[in-house]
Design an enzyme around this catalytic site. Structure first.
Site: not given
Ligand code: GLA
Length: 317
Positions: A88, A132
């Site tokens: 993550g 991200d």
């Molecule tokens: C993932 C997705 C992002 C965002 C996050 C939750 O990282 O790639 O675009 O939606 O989850 O905030």
């Protein structure tokens, strides 16, 4: 000897503002001091290998990016990363952004992020937002990035030296096949009733009769407000308040948005009770991944201290 280059793209940790980006909301991530590096030179045909990324799942991201970069040049080289995969911390977004730069992408950081996000959609089918890729493309050392995901306006906010950010890994996960896409659809269902969640107030949400959809909307609307108050608290050195806002954000992700896990809830509770910790929350898409904590510099919390780092770039070796 042909010239060799390195395309470097950091991972990211989100301090607050999760599951708001795809609803045109606010997010507050920072690029971290772990990165993916593609060391490359121009070649007749593209050939990239990786010593430390297992399997060849990563190649689909490379292929997706290559298909999107106009006039992509052929490069040969190797991919290495210090970002844990499936944690993550945006290892796939970092790979996409690094690959786009290696293939010779030219354009603004916003365009770089948009292309890389499209590559994520093409490679995995996960309808992710832009947080991200944009944080990774635009990060600035010593700063977190407040992003308005509707206007794509960026504000670099200093992370004071008097706090440290700690990340603890809880469990591997992938958003593919997770309920991530369901959450995106649920937010869409809420917007079909009350209009853009970005413009909605909590009181407007009573118009949503489906209890589950209403909880999703309550999360997004309240999380947008938390991003603003958190950024303001950090800037005014009110770390106690910033920490409380993180804990509130975690509760909302767990109770309204149903993207936390029992292990993440436990870790947040345990870390938050540790002396010197202002607050903690799950970070990113959820269903596993990491917890992030805001701490006094000498707090003793298991995990990695992460530094706010510069965004993606290409350097000559
Ligand atoms: C993932 C997705 C992002 C965002 C996050 C939750 O990282 O790639 O675009 O939606 O989850 O905030």
């Amino acid at each position: 000897m042909p010239e060799t280059f390195r395309a470097i793209a950091p991972g990211r940790v989100n301090l607050i503002g999760d599951h708001t980006d795809y609803a045109g909301g606010l997010v507050f991530p920072m690029a971290i001091d772990r990165s993916t590096v593609i060391e490359f030179l121009e070649a007749d045909a593209t050939s990239l290998v990786s010593a430390d990324v297992e399997g060849d799942g990563w190649l689909r991201y490379i292929e997706a990016v290559r298909g999107l970069v106009p006039g992509a040049r052929a490069v040969s080289g190797r991919v290495a990363t210090t970002i844990p995969i499936g944690a993550g911390l945006s290892s796939s977004a970092a790979l996409e952004v690094a690959a786009a730069l290696a293939f010779g992408f030219r354009g603004s950081v916003v365009e770089l992020a948009q292309l890389s996000r499209q590559a994520e959609h093409d490679a995995t089918g996960v309808p992710c937002g832009i947080m991200d890729q944009l944080c990774i493309a635009a990060g600035r050392a010593g700063h977190a990035t407040l992003i308005d995901c509707r206007s794509l306006e960026l504000t670099h906010v200093p992370v004071p030296d008097s706090v440290k950010v700690v990340v603890r890994f809880i469990a591997s996960r992938t958003l593919e096949g997770s309920e991530y896409a369901t959450r995106v659809a649920e937010c869409g269902a809420a917007e079909a009733i009350v209009g853009p969640l970005r413009d909605a107030a909590l009181r407007d949400l009573v118009a949503i009769t489906d209890e589950r959809i209403r909880r999703r909307a309550v999360h997004v609307v309240s999380e947008n407000a938390r991003v603003q108050s958190f950024a303001a608290a950090l800037s005014s050195f009110d770390f106690g308040l910033a920490g409380e806002i993180m804990l509130e954000g975690h509760r909302s992700l767990a109770e309204n948005f149903d993207v936390s896990t029992a292990a993440m809830d436990r870790a947040v509770r345990e870390i938050a009770e540790t002396p010197g910790v202002y607050g903690a929350r799950m970070t990113g898409g959820g269903f596993g991944g990491c917890v992030v904590a805001l701490c006094e510099p000498d707090a003793r919390v298991d995990g990695w201290v992460v530094e706010a780092s510069a965004g993606a770039r290409v350097v000559r070796n």
